[in-house]
Design an enzyme around this catalytic site. Structure first.
Site, PDB file in Angstrom:
ATOM      1  N   ARG A 118       0.810  -1.238   0.000  1.00  0.00           N
ATOM      2  CA  ARG A 118       0.000   0.000   0.000  1.00  0.00           C
ATOM      3  C   ARG A 118       0.835   1.276   0.000  1.00  0.00           C
ATOM      4  O   ARG A 118       0.364   2.351   0.354  1.00  0.00           O
ATOM      5  CB  ARG A 118      -0.979   0.023   1.174  1.00  0.00           C
ATOM      6  CG  ARG A 118      -1.907  -1.175   1.164  1.00  0.00           C
ATOM      7  CD  ARG A 118      -3.137  -0.953   2.004  1.00  0.00           C
ATOM      8  NE  ARG A 118      -3.971  -2.135   1.955  1.00  0.00           N
ATOM      9  CZ  ARG A 118      -3.859  -3.163   2.809  1.00  0.00           C
ATOM     10  NH1 ARG A 118      -2.969  -3.133   3.777  1.00  0.00           N
ATOM     11  NH2 ARG A 118      -4.653  -4.188   2.678  1.00  0.00           N
ATOM     12  N   LYS A 140       2.732  11.247 -11.609  1.00  0.00           N
ATOM     13  CA  LYS A 140       1.831  10.386 -12.400  1.00  0.00           C
ATOM     14  C   LYS A 140       2.560   9.077 -12.661  1.00  0.00           C
ATOM     15  O   LYS A 140       3.664   9.073 -13.206  1.00  0.00           O
ATOM     16  CB  LYS A 140       1.478  11.049 -13.727  1.00  0.00           C
ATOM     17  CG  LYS A 140       0.395  12.089 -13.615  1.00  0.00           C
ATOM     18  CD  LYS A 140      -0.071  12.490 -15.003  1.00  0.00           C
ATOM     19  CE  LYS A 140      -1.132  13.552 -14.945  1.00  0.00           C
ATOM     20  NZ  LYS A 140      -1.493  14.032 -16.293  1.00  0.00           N
ATOM     21  N   GLU A 182       8.703  17.377 -25.476  1.00  0.00           N
ATOM     22  CA  GLU A 182       8.110  17.826 -24.203  1.00  0.00           C
ATOM     23  C   GLU A 182       8.739  19.149 -23.755  1.00  0.00           C
ATOM     24  O   GLU A 182       8.087  19.962 -23.106  1.00  0.00           O
ATOM     25  CB  GLU A 182       8.263  16.753 -23.119  1.00  0.00           C
ATOM     26  CG  GLU A 182       7.699  15.369 -23.476  1.00  0.00           C
ATOM     27  CD  GLU A 182       6.183  15.239 -23.291  1.00  0.00           C
ATOM     28  OE1 GLU A 182       5.480  16.260 -23.205  1.00  0.00           O
ATOM     29  OE2 GLU A 182       5.708  14.080 -23.249  1.00  0.00           O
ATOM     30  N   LYS A 224       7.221  22.643 -14.833  1.00  0.00           N
ATOM     31  CA  LYS A 224       6.400  21.501 -14.403  1.00  0.00           C
ATOM     32  C   LYS A 224       6.139  21.557 -12.904  1.00  0.00           C
ATOM     33  O   LYS A 224       5.017  21.313 -12.438  1.00  0.00           O
ATOM     34  CB  LYS A 224       7.073  20.178 -14.787  1.00  0.00           C
ATOM     35  CG  LYS A 224       6.269  18.970 -14.313  1.00  0.00           C
ATOM     36  CD  LYS A 224       5.936  17.979 -15.342  1.00  0.00           C
ATOM     37  CE  LYS A 224       4.925  16.965 -14.828  1.00  0.00           C
ATOM     38  NZ  LYS A 224       4.892  15.739 -15.576  1.00  0.00           N
ATOM     39  N   GLU A 234      -4.714  17.315 -11.280  1.00  0.00           N
ATOM     40  CA  GLU A 234      -5.217  17.667 -12.612  1.00  0.00           C
ATOM     41  C   GLU A 234      -6.715  17.978 -12.623  1.00  0.00           C
ATOM     42  O   GLU A 234      -7.499  17.392 -13.358  1.00  0.00           O
ATOM     43  CB  GLU A 234      -4.904  16.554 -13.628  1.00  0.00           C
ATOM     44  CG  GLU A 234      -5.034  17.049 -15.057  1.00  0.00           C
ATOM     45  CD  GLU A 234      -4.480  16.098 -16.099  1.00  0.00           C
ATOM     46  OE1 GLU A 234      -3.331  15.667 -15.974  1.00  0.00           O
ATOM     47  OE2 GLU A 234      -5.227  15.794 -17.038  1.00  0.00           O
ATOM     48  N   ARG A 238      -3.101  21.698 -14.715  1.00  0.00           N
ATOM     49  CA  ARG A 238      -2.182  20.601 -15.047  1.00  0.00           C
ATOM     50  C   ARG A 238      -2.520  19.951 -16.381  1.00  0.00           C
ATOM     51  O   ARG A 238      -1.630  19.440 -17.073  1.00  0.00           O
ATOM     52  CB  ARG A 238      -2.155  19.549 -13.924  1.00  0.00           C
ATOM     53  CG  ARG A 238      -1.153  18.447 -14.216  1.00  0.00           C
ATOM     54  CD  ARG A 238      -0.787  17.602 -13.024  1.00  0.00           C
ATOM     55  NE  ARG A 238       0.202  16.612 -13.433  1.00  0.00           N
ATOM     56  CZ  ARG A 238       0.881  15.839 -12.617  1.00  0.00           C
ATOM     57  NH1 ARG A 238       0.695  15.934 -11.318  1.00  0.00           N
ATOM     58  NH2 ARG A 238       1.755  14.962 -13.083  1.00  0.00           N
ATOM     59  N   ASN A 242      -0.773  18.415 -21.194  1.00  0.00           N
ATOM     60  CA  ASN A 242      -1.120  17.395 -22.184  1.00  0.00           C
ATOM     61  C   ASN A 242      -1.296  17.969 -23.586  1.00  0.00           C
ATOM     62  O   ASN A 242      -1.942  17.350 -24.434  1.00  0.00           O
ATOM     63  CB  ASN A 242      -2.389  16.659 -21.761  1.00  0.00           C
ATOM     64  CG  ASN A 242      -2.101  15.671 -20.662  1.00  0.00           C
ATOM     65  OD1 ASN A 242      -1.200  14.852 -20.778  1.00  0.00           O
ATOM     66  ND2 ASN A 242      -2.841  15.765 -19.574  1.00  0.00           N
ATOM     67  N   HIS A 245      -1.164  15.691 -26.570  1.00  0.00           N
ATOM     68  CA  HIS A 245      -1.191  14.308 -26.095  1.00  0.00           C
ATOM     69  C   HIS A 245      -2.457  13.556 -26.490  1.00  0.00           C
ATOM     70  O   HIS A 245      -2.414  12.345 -26.655  1.00  0.00           O
ATOM     71  CB  HIS A 245      -1.020  14.267 -24.568  1.00  0.00           C
ATOM     72  CG  HIS A 245       0.405  14.529 -24.118  1.00  0.00           C
ATOM     73  ND1 HIS A 245       1.094  15.668 -24.460  1.00  0.00           N
ATOM     74  CD2 HIS A 245       1.260  13.789 -23.354  1.00  0.00           C
ATOM     75  CE1 HIS A 245       2.315  15.622 -23.917  1.00  0.00           C
ATOM     76  NE2 HIS A 245       2.437  14.498 -23.246  1.00  0.00           N
ATOM     77  N   HIS A 249      -1.647  10.313 -28.114  1.00  0.00           N
ATOM     78  CA  HIS A 249      -2.004   9.009 -27.523  1.00  0.00           C
ATOM     79  C   HIS A 249      -2.790   8.169 -28.526  1.00  0.00           C
ATOM     80  O   HIS A 249      -2.643   6.941 -28.569  1.00  0.00           O
ATOM     81  CB  HIS A 249      -2.831   9.204 -26.251  1.00  0.00           C
ATOM     82  CG  HIS A 249      -2.007   9.639 -25.072  1.00  0.00           C
ATOM     83  ND1 HIS A 249      -2.560  10.117 -23.911  1.00  0.00           N
ATOM     84  CD2 HIS A 249      -0.663   9.646 -24.863  1.00  0.00           C
ATOM     85  CE1 HIS A 249      -1.596  10.411 -23.045  1.00  0.00           C
ATOM     86  NE2 HIS A 249      -0.441  10.149 -23.609  1.00  0.00           N
ATOM     87  N   HIS A 262       6.853   7.891 -27.717  1.00  0.00           N
ATOM     88  CA  HIS A 262       5.870   8.782 -27.096  1.00  0.00           C
ATOM     89  C   HIS A 262       6.112  10.238 -27.530  1.00  0.00           C
ATOM     90  O   HIS A 262       5.179  10.942 -27.952  1.00  0.00           O
ATOM     91  CB  HIS A 262       5.947   8.648 -25.578  1.00  0.00           C
ATOM     92  CG  HIS A 262       5.069   9.605 -24.845  1.00  0.00           C
ATOM     93  ND1 HIS A 262       3.692   9.508 -24.844  1.00  0.00           N
ATOM     94  CD2 HIS A 262       5.355  10.718 -24.116  1.00  0.00           C
ATOM     95  CE1 HIS A 262       3.174  10.511 -24.140  1.00  0.00           C
ATOM     96  NE2 HIS A 262       4.168  11.256 -23.691  1.00  0.00           N
TER      97      HIS A 262
END
Ligand code: NAD
Ligand code: GLY
Length: 367
Positions: A118, A140, A182, A224, A234, A238, A242, A245, A249, A262
């Site tokens: 956990r 993330k 990026e 960032k 987000e 935030r 993206n 993206h 994606h 990517h």
């Protein structure tokens, strides 16, 4: 060495940036709680940097978890190998997981650290430009699903990010360019003067000039860190990280993970976001062209795959994490250096953007 900070209350952590930092045993020790450490890396990075990192961990009980290399392995089966390594060596709750590698390793090791018993201590040692400027910062973590990129994961902040800029000397040119996608993103979404700096320093970056790379990393991480501190989960700003993206994606998922890097998919997606922002009348043709030229100067692709139709795009974009209540939201540009997240656009403009002739656009820019 430069130290930045991600301000998140009791989860605040430092980003150390400098040359040769993997040898700094003191920096690592400051963020390790128990005596056990598990280094998660892959078959490519291990021969390059695992021994150097282990030398800085003398005195700890170190388990090596060496995964197969590639985006195609960012999945449940590979994640299980990390738990096999941790349980096999009887790591307890005071263990520290260290991610040594690019974004694929960082995302998977971070997710494993979030889940193992956990949640255990986690340190990022990113070794690609992309992971140094983006994925290692902000918490993330996760894996891909065959139906959608990064669809399973957790927000889980590291205790520290240790960026050794020397690791970039072994990075293949294609991966360096992927990271620059990026870097350019930060200029486009929130730092217009950085675009001018990038235009003037692109050749230095491509030739691995350490000074230029360090400046680009510092400026990117600062942006960032600022955005993550303002909106960790987000719910707002935030999402602007993206840019490109949602389109990107879709390319990664449709082509098969790992076919396009990517950063390459993000670059083509960013060209599409620039085109759409122009079609909406928010940025001028000259501003669109400026953004696309910078991507081309970084040796990045700006033309989406020939075989992808608008329907292919729309099918994948429908499972984007920014979709809320079934409504697609996109990151677009109000201006260079000023991004917004919006669902307020005519569907015809999105469709026209997806079907635009990017080959003709590039030809026009090159002539
Ligand atoms: P990657 O992790 O696949 O690394 C690229 C390649 O470089 C791999 O083959 C790797 O083994 C190799 N490599 C790594 N370091 C090296 C070095 N120093 N020298 C030589 N080779 C080296 O890819 P990436 O571009 O680093 O990361 C992409 C991943 O990051 C994607 O899965 C993407 O979804 C994720 N990502 C996550 C976030 C986030 O916020 N968590 C942000 C952006 C991207
Ligand atoms: N790379 C996007 C984010 O960290 O939010």
């Amino acid at each position: 060495m430069q130290t930045l900070q991600v301000d998140l209350g009791e989860r605040t952590y430092p980003i150390y940036i400098g040359s040769g930092l993997m040898a700094r045993a003191d920096l690592l020790a400051a963020h390790i709680v128990g005596r056990q450490v598990a280094i998660v890396t892959n078959e490519t990075v291990a021969p390059l940097y695992l021994q150097a990192l282990k030398q800085s961990l003398a005195g700890y009980s170190v388990t090596e978890v060496i995964l197969p290399d590639g985006e195609a392995f960012k999945n449940w089966e590979t994640l299980q190998l990390i738990f096999d390594g941790l349980l096999g060596a009887r790591h307890d709750r005071r263990t520290t997981v260290i991610a040594l590698g690019g974004g694929v390793i960082g995302d998977m090791a971070g997710f494993a650290a979030a889940c193992y018993q956990r949640g255990v201590n986690f340190i990022q040692v990113p070794t690609t430009l992309l992971s140094q400027v983006d994925s290692s910062v902000g918490g993330k973590t996760g894996i891909n699903h065959p139906l959608g990129k990064n669809m399973v994961g957790a927000f889980y902040q590291p205790q520290a990010v240790l960026i050794d800029t020397q690791s970039l000397t072994t990075l293949p040119a294609r991966e360096l360019s992927a990271g620059l996608a990026e870097v350019i993103k930060y200029g486009l979404i929130c730092d217009e003067p950085f675009l001018t700096w990038l235009e003037e320093n692109m050749q230095a970056l491509l030739s691995l000039d350490q000074q230029a790379l360090t400046t680009a990393i510092e400026r990117s991480c600062a942006a960032k860190a600022r955005i993550v501190a303002a909106d960790e989960r987000e719910n707002g700003v935030r999402a602007t990280l993206n840019l490109g993206h949602t389109f990107g994606h879709a390319i990664e998922t449709e082509q098969g993970y790992g076919v396009w890097l990517h950063g390459e998919a993000v670059a083509a997606g960013t060209a599409m976001a620039l085109e759409m922002s122009h079609r909406l009348g928010w940025i001028t043709e000259a501003e669109r062209n400026r953004g696309i030229r910078l991507l081309i100067a970084a040796n990045l692709p700006v033309v989406p795959p020939k075989d992808m139709t608008p329907e292919h795009f729309l099918q994948h974009m429908a499972v984007d994490k920014k979709v809320l209540d079934g409504q697609l939201r996109l990151v677009l540009l109000r201006d260079l250096g000023d991004a917004l997240v919006t669902s307020e656009f005519a569907h015809e403009i999105l469709h026209a953007t997806l079907g635009a002739d990017y080959v003709a656009l590039v030809n026009q820019l090159e002539n």
